[in-house]
Write an enzyme that holds these catalytic residues in place. Structure first.
Site, PDB file in Angstrom:
ATOM      1  CB  ALA A  66     -18.376  -3.636  11.603  1.00  0.00           C
ATOM      2  N   GLY A 112     -13.529  -4.655  13.668  1.00  0.00           N
ATOM      3  CA  GLY A 112     -14.310  -5.426  14.634  1.00  0.00           C
ATOM      4  C   GLY A 112     -13.756  -6.829  14.855  1.00  0.00           C
ATOM      5  CD  GLU A 115     -13.101  -2.641  17.562  1.00  0.00           C
ATOM      6  OE1 GLU A 115     -13.744  -2.907  16.516  1.00  0.00           O
ATOM      7  OE2 GLU A 115     -13.272  -1.602  18.203  1.00  0.00           O
ATOM      8  CD  GLU A 135     -11.763   0.174  13.248  1.00  0.00           C
ATOM      9  OE1 GLU A 135     -10.541   0.440  13.239  1.00  0.00           O
ATOM     10  OE2 GLU A 135     -12.231  -0.812  13.837  1.00  0.00           O
TER      11      GLU A 135
HETATM   12  N1  COA Z   1     -17.607  -5.543   5.342  1.00  0.00           N
HETATM   13  C1  COA Z   1     -18.320  -5.953   4.284  1.00  0.00           C
HETATM   14  N2  COA Z   1     -17.800  -6.707   3.292  1.00  0.00           N
HETATM   15  C2  COA Z   1     -16.505  -7.043   3.402  1.00  0.00           C
HETATM   16  C3  COA Z   1     -15.700  -6.627   4.478  1.00  0.00           C
HETATM   17  C4  COA Z   1     -16.311  -5.840   5.476  1.00  0.00           C
HETATM   18  N3  COA Z   1     -15.628  -5.438   6.547  1.00  0.00           N
HETATM   19  N4  COA Z   1     -14.438  -7.101   4.290  1.00  0.00           N
HETATM   20  C5  COA Z   1     -14.476  -7.802   3.137  1.00  0.00           C
HETATM   21  N5  COA Z   1     -15.719  -7.765   2.613  1.00  0.00           N
HETATM   22  C6  COA Z   1     -16.182  -8.403   1.393  1.00  0.00           C
HETATM   23  C7  COA Z   1     -15.706  -7.651   0.156  1.00  0.00           C
HETATM   24  O1  COA Z   1     -16.564  -6.555  -0.127  1.00  0.00           O
HETATM   25  C8  COA Z   1     -15.783  -8.745  -0.901  1.00  0.00           C
HETATM   26  O2  COA Z   1     -17.133  -8.918  -1.254  1.00  0.00           O
HETATM   27  P1  COA Z   1     -17.545  -9.138  -2.820  1.00  0.00           P
HETATM   28  O3  COA Z   1     -16.835 -10.419  -3.210  1.00  0.00           O
HETATM   29  O4  COA Z   1     -19.034  -9.289  -2.769  1.00  0.00           O
HETATM   30  O5  COA Z   1     -17.025  -7.945  -3.565  1.00  0.00           O
HETATM   31  C9  COA Z   1     -15.374  -9.993  -0.122  1.00  0.00           C
HETATM   32  O6  COA Z   1     -15.612  -9.695   1.254  1.00  0.00           O
HETATM   33  C10 COA Z   1     -13.912 -10.358  -0.284  1.00  0.00           C
HETATM   34  O7  COA Z   1     -13.122  -9.215   0.085  1.00  0.00           O
HETATM   35  P2  COA Z   1     -12.032  -8.533  -0.893  1.00  0.00           P
HETATM   36  O8  COA Z   1     -11.869  -7.114  -0.474  1.00  0.00           O
HETATM   37  O9  COA Z   1     -12.375  -8.807  -2.309  1.00  0.00           O
HETATM   38  O10 COA Z   1     -10.733  -9.392  -0.491  1.00  0.00           O
HETATM   39  P3  COA Z   1      -9.204  -8.955  -0.614  1.00  0.00           P
HETATM   40  O11 COA Z   1      -8.401 -10.172  -0.376  1.00  0.00           O
HETATM   41  O12 COA Z   1      -8.985  -8.190  -1.882  1.00  0.00           O
HETATM   42  O13 COA Z   1      -8.972  -7.916   0.593  1.00  0.00           O
HETATM   43  C11 COA Z   1      -9.160  -7.149   2.879  1.00  0.00           C
HETATM   44  C12 COA Z   1      -9.055  -8.364   1.912  1.00  0.00           C
HETATM   45  C13 COA Z   1      -9.443  -7.712   4.264  1.00  0.00           C
HETATM   46  C14 COA Z   1      -7.843  -6.363   2.867  1.00  0.00           C
HETATM   47  C15 COA Z   1     -10.333  -6.234   2.400  1.00  0.00           C
HETATM   48  O14 COA Z   1     -11.495  -7.038   2.224  1.00  0.00           O
HETATM   49  C16 COA Z   1     -10.673  -5.138   3.377  1.00  0.00           C
HETATM   50  O15 COA Z   1      -9.969  -4.147   3.440  1.00  0.00           O
HETATM   51  N6  COA Z   1     -11.776  -5.283   4.124  1.00  0.00           N
HETATM   52  C17 COA Z   1     -12.278  -4.274   4.999  1.00  0.00           C
HETATM   53  C18 COA Z   1     -11.478  -4.234   6.267  1.00  0.00           C
HETATM   54  C19 COA Z   1     -11.967  -3.111   7.172  1.00  0.00           C
HETATM   55  O16 COA Z   1     -11.860  -1.952   6.835  1.00  0.00           O
HETATM   56  N7  COA Z   1     -12.504  -3.499   8.296  1.00  0.00           N
HETATM   57  C20 COA Z   1     -12.967  -2.552   9.286  1.00  0.00           C
HETATM   58  C21 COA Z   1     -14.399  -2.278   9.112  1.00  0.00           C
HETATM   59  S1  COA Z   1     -14.932  -1.113  10.355  1.00  0.00           S
END
Ligand code: COA
Length: 259
Positions: A66, A112, A115, A135
């Site tokens: 999400a 999400g 999911e 989460e």
């Molecule tokens: N919601 C909003 N933005 C998100 C996102 C999310 N779930 N997942 C990634 N993004 C965004 C990042 O903020 C970043 O945006 P920016 O370039 O404007 O700063 C962009 O997507 C790229 O992500 P980034 O974190 O820089 O990539 P990465 O390769 O370093 O890491 C992940 C990849 C997937 C490990 C990391 O993005 C992450 O942990 N995401 C969240 C996962 C999560 O907790 N999901 C559950 C949500 S309930």
């Protein structure tokens, strides 16, 4: 239909839905949820569509969860409403679709995103796919059916472990866990999904619809989903949930206080 955040393509009676926010790793914001809901309605209502594939744009991500940037302002009521709307509009609708909808997971399927894949009738993954329910890192729990569907697929103890650690696991781990049906090289992912659906598309549509309905009803009560939605909403009345989302957006480690 014209969409802003998803792409759709109808090819040989297979509707390919691609979530298309690669710069945000295809995170599910409100628009994506609304548009996915509309695309799933197309699957239900368009007689040209016999089955569907959901995938993510780009090489890196299926759906990274999400959209966390929408979490900062949520309270318990709004959190519960967010989870309920998504479940009703998209996740439950996919699960109950009378036409097969499968996930082609091409990268991160987190929160999400995991999911969303779990709500599909089955999952094909590329070798680059990575799954997880992280989460808890945000002071939250899954809100789009993860506590229920992951538990059904991999069993209680493994679901407990993965949801409590937030650990990210590989496509091959998911294969071993029985979550995904097949792992293929990235370039073959869509072809493999299409090949399987081409076989299913030759079968009697009403029989396929009854297969889906009957398997969905295997030992299945829906009370757990409602419980999850309520508990997900409650997380947003905690200080830790605000801290978790802020820490992610500020790219720092969360400092949880248990409040
Ligand atoms: N919601 C909003 N933005 C998100 C996102 C999310 N779930 N997942 C990634 N993004 C965004 C990042 O903020 C970043 O945006 P920016 O370039 O404007 O700063 C962009 O997507 C790229 O992500 P980034 O974190 O820089 O990539 P990465 O390769 O370093 O890491 C992940 C990849 C997937 C490990 C990391 O993005 C992450 O942990 N995401 C969240 C996962 C999560 O907790 N999901 C559950 C949500 S309930």
């Amino acid at each position: 239909m014209n969409y802003q955040t998803i792409l759709t393509l109808l090819e040989n009676n297979i509707f390919i839905i691609t979530i298309n926010r690669p710069d945000k790793l295809n995170a599910l914001n409100k628009t994506v949820i609304e548009e996915l809901g509309a695309a799933i309605n197309e699957v239900y209502n368009n007689p040209e569509i016999k089955s569907a594939i959901i995938t993510g744009a780009g090489e890196k991500s299926f759906v990274a969860g999400a959209d966390i940037s929408e979490f900062l302002t949520l309270d318990a009521t709004a959190g519960e409403a967010l989870a309920r709307r998504g479940q009703e509009l998209v996740f439950d609708k996919i699960e109950k679709s009378p036409k097969p909808i499968i996930a082609a997971v091409n990268g991160f399927a987190l929160g999400g995103g995991c999911e969303l894949a779990l709500a599909c009738h089955f999952i094909i993954a590329s070798e680059q796919a990575k799954f997880g329910q992280p989460e808890v890192n945000l002071g939250l729990i899954p809100g789009y059916g993860g506590t229920q569907r992951l538990t059904q697929l991999v069993g209680k103890n493994r679901a407990m472990q993965y949801i409590m650690t937030g650990e990210i696991f590989s496509a091959n781990d998911a294969l071993q866990l029985g979550m995904v049906n097949k792992v293929v090289v990235q370039t073959e992912l869509l072809n493999e999904a299409k090949k399987i659906l081409a076989i299913i598309n030759t079968k009697a549509p009403l029989a396929i619809a009854k297969v889906i309905e009957t398997i969905n009803n295997f030992d299945h009560t829906h009370q757990g989903y409602d419980y999850e939605i309520k508990k997900f909403g409650e997380c947003f009345s905690t200080e830790d949930a605000k801290e978790g989302a802020s820490a992610f957006l500020e790219k720092r480690k969360a400092n949880f206080k248990g409040k």
